[in-house]
Design a protein around this motif. Structure first.
Motif, mmCIF file in Angstrom:
data_model
loop_
_atom_site.group_PDB
_atom_site.id
_atom_site.type_symbol
_atom_site.label_atom_id
_atom_site.label_comp_id
_atom_site.label_asym_id
_atom_site.label_seq_id
_atom_site.Cartn_x
_atom_site.Cartn_y
_atom_site.Cartn_z
ATOM 1 N N LEU A 145 0.990 -1.259 -0.146
ATOM 2 C CA LEU A 145 0.226 -0.163 0.000
ATOM 3 C C LEU A 145 0.786 1.155 0.225
ATOM 4 O O LEU A 145 0.481 2.196 -0.690
ATOM 5 C CB LEU A 145 -0.902 -0.011 1.318
ATOM 6 C CG LEU A 145 -1.998 -1.140 1.287
ATOM 7 C CD1 LEU A 145 -2.941 -1.082 2.433
ATOM 8 C CD2 LEU A 145 -2.801 -0.761 -0.131
ATOM 9 N N VAL A 146 1.831 1.181 0.887
ATOM 10 C CA VAL A 146 2.981 2.483 0.749
ATOM 11 C C VAL A 146 3.484 2.520 -0.754
ATOM 12 O O VAL A 146 3.373 3.649 -1.136
ATOM 13 C CB VAL A 146 3.921 2.090 1.791
ATOM 14 C CG1 VAL A 146 5.393 2.962 1.485
ATOM 15 C CG2 VAL A 146 3.381 2.319 3.189
ATOM 16 N N GLU A 147 3.799 1.538 -1.311
ATOM 17 C CA GLU A 147 4.495 1.559 -2.673
ATOM 18 C C GLU A 147 3.330 2.044 -3.630
ATOM 19 O O GLU A 147 3.391 2.780 -4.597
ATOM 20 C CB GLU A 147 4.619 0.121 -3.013
ATOM 21 C CG GLU A 147 5.762 0.250 -4.260
ATOM 22 C CD GLU A 147 7.260 0.820 -4.084
ATOM 23 O OE1 GLU A 147 7.406 1.270 -2.718
ATOM 24 O OE2 GLU A 147 7.630 1.553 -4.672
ATOM 25 N N THR A 148 2.100 1.647 -3.415
ATOM 26 C CA THR A 148 0.999 1.843 -4.434
ATOM 27 C C THR A 148 0.864 3.856 -4.430
ATOM 28 O O THR A 148 0.926 4.251 -5.399
ATOM 29 C CB THR A 148 -0.054 1.399 -4.207
ATOM 30 O OG1 THR A 148 -0.086 -0.095 -4.285
ATOM 31 C CG2 THR A 148 -1.361 1.487 -4.932
ATOM 32 N N ALA A 149 0.833 4.041 -3.047
ATOM 33 C CA ALA A 149 0.666 5.443 -2.729
ATOM 34 C C ALA A 149 1.771 6.316 -3.473
ATOM 35 O O ALA A 149 1.199 7.298 -3.894
ATOM 36 C CB ALA A 149 0.596 5.848 -1.347
ATOM 37 N N ARG A 150 2.869 5.950 -3.325
ATOM 38 C CA ARG A 150 4.069 6.637 -3.729
ATOM 39 C C ARG A 150 4.058 6.546 -5.371
ATOM 40 O O ARG A 150 4.174 7.477 -5.974
ATOM 41 C CB ARG A 150 5.421 5.946 -3.265
ATOM 42 C CG ARG A 150 5.594 6.359 -1.882
ATOM 43 C CD ARG A 150 6.925 5.459 -1.656
ATOM 44 N NE ARG A 150 7.020 5.526 -0.203
ATOM 45 C CZ ARG A 150 7.865 4.594 0.445
ATOM 46 N NH1 ARG A 150 8.487 3.591 -0.163
ATOM 47 N NH2 ARG A 150 7.990 4.764 1.914
ATOM 48 N N LEU A 151 3.849 5.357 -5.951
ATOM 49 C CA LEU A 151 3.695 5.491 -7.253
ATOM 50 C C LEU A 151 2.769 6.176 -8.007
ATOM 51 O O LEU A 151 2.637 6.564 -9.190
ATOM 52 C CB LEU A 151 3.668 3.898 -7.901
ATOM 53 C CG LEU A 151 4.899 2.922 -7.588
ATOM 54 C CD1 LEU A 151 4.662 1.609 -8.055
ATOM 55 C CD2 LEU A 151 6.199 3.463 -8.244
#
Ligand code: PMV
Length: 313
Positions: A259-265
């Motif tokens: 989820l952290v990665e998705t938000a950043r991307l």
């Protein structure tokens, strides 16, 4: 004599920086989240019936006469009565909450805060935030052993706080409002258990863990300056850095990392897990122009709920 029915509420909360390290004396920053809340309503009951606490969401119906010292709702009521030197009233206290349980949004502290406030109001007392916070801290100890006190503080004061265990509360001035998304994994984050695991890991490797806590403390202090100066851009990378340090504390999970990665991307300026970890939620700092897109992506990546909130307004 019948006393007038009363009602009180308490917000949820999110930790922006410093979770876990705060248990070891480092600072943390937390904000109230008013989109979710706990409500307690009290009304008179028949003479001699004593106090009944009904928490329908939790399927609980409790009386003070029950000997369950481990039951947080009973403890909250008993502590309030003893703080006010008041006898047990004949009343029914009903609790409702829209805050996910064990979801890292302070559900336990919010329910206890609403209960303490409503019961005090019913007995014609107005408690100060510091009094409510101290009572709820005692209840928090039943929930998870060695709480730092940040949940009860931010929820009782209902303001952004810079918190250090054992020091007086500092309200945080948010110079420029900013937008956060809070993505709920739908998985529980049992605070007491996770805090216990971190404690045992620190016993095995004290130097490594204390160095990580120090680094988290430094990030939190930098974030405080950024928030007070309205330097929102600086906050994103600090959230990213805090998340990396939480991974090193081994409190993240593949789902939280995703989820952290998705938000950043998808455009967030920074993101991290918030609260005890393993489950619970992720917070992402977003510009208003990309908030909807990032929220959608978080849902597609499996978040069961995404709350959008403005901090500092
Ligand atoms: O209650 P939660 O899950 O939001 O997290 C509490 C934050 C910890 O730092 C992990 C524990 C504490 O007492 O401060």
């Amino acid at each position: 004599m019948k006393t007038k029915p009363t009602q009180a509420t308490a917000p949820g909360k999110a930790i922006l920086f410093g979770e876990h390290a705060v248990v070891y004396g480092q600072p943390a920053i937390a904000v109230p989240i008013t989109q979710v809340q706990a409500t307690a309503a009290v009304e008179s009951a028949s003479r001699g019936s004593g106090l009944t606490i009904v928490a329908s969401d939790l399927q609980k119906r409790l009386t003070l006469a029950e000997d369950s010292r481990k039951e947080p709702l009973i403890a909250a009521a008993r502590l309030t009565l003893s703080h006010l030197s008041a006898p047990e009233p004949d009343a029914t206290l009903t609790i409702r909450s829209t805050i996910p349980i064990a979801g890292g949004l302070g559900s336990g502290a919010a329910v206890a805060t609403a209960l303490v406030r409503a019961l005090a109001n019913f007995l014609s007392h107005r408690l100060k935030p510091a009094e409510v916070s101290a009572l709820v801290f005692e209840v928090e100890k039943i929930h998870h052993g060695t709480p730092s006190g940040i949940d009860n503080t931010v929820i009782a004061y209902e303001q952004p706080v810079y918190f250090v265990h054992g020091k007086s509360v500092e309200r945080l001035t948010v110079k420029e409002p900013f937008t956060l998304l809070i993505a709920d994994t739908g998985r529980p984050s049992p605070t007491g258990k996770i805090v216990g695991r971190v404690r045992r890991a620190r016993q095995r490797e004290p130097a490594r863990y204390d160095a990580l806590f120090d680094q988290i403390g430094d990030v939190t202090d930098e974030a405080r300056r950024a928030i007070e100066m309205g330097d929102i851009e600086a906050m994103g990378p600090l959230m990213d850095e805090n998340h990396e340090l939480l991974i090193e504390l081994r409190v993240s999970s593949p789902q939280l990392d995703e989820l952290v990665e998705t938000a950043r991307l998808t455009g967030a300026m920074g993101a991290k897990l918030s609260g005890a970890g393993r489950g619970g939620n992720v917070i992402a700092l977003v510009e208003d122009s990309t908030a909807a897109e990032v929220a959608e992506a978080l849902k597609e990546a499996g978040a069961v709920q995404v709350i959008r909130t403005k901090v500092g307004r």
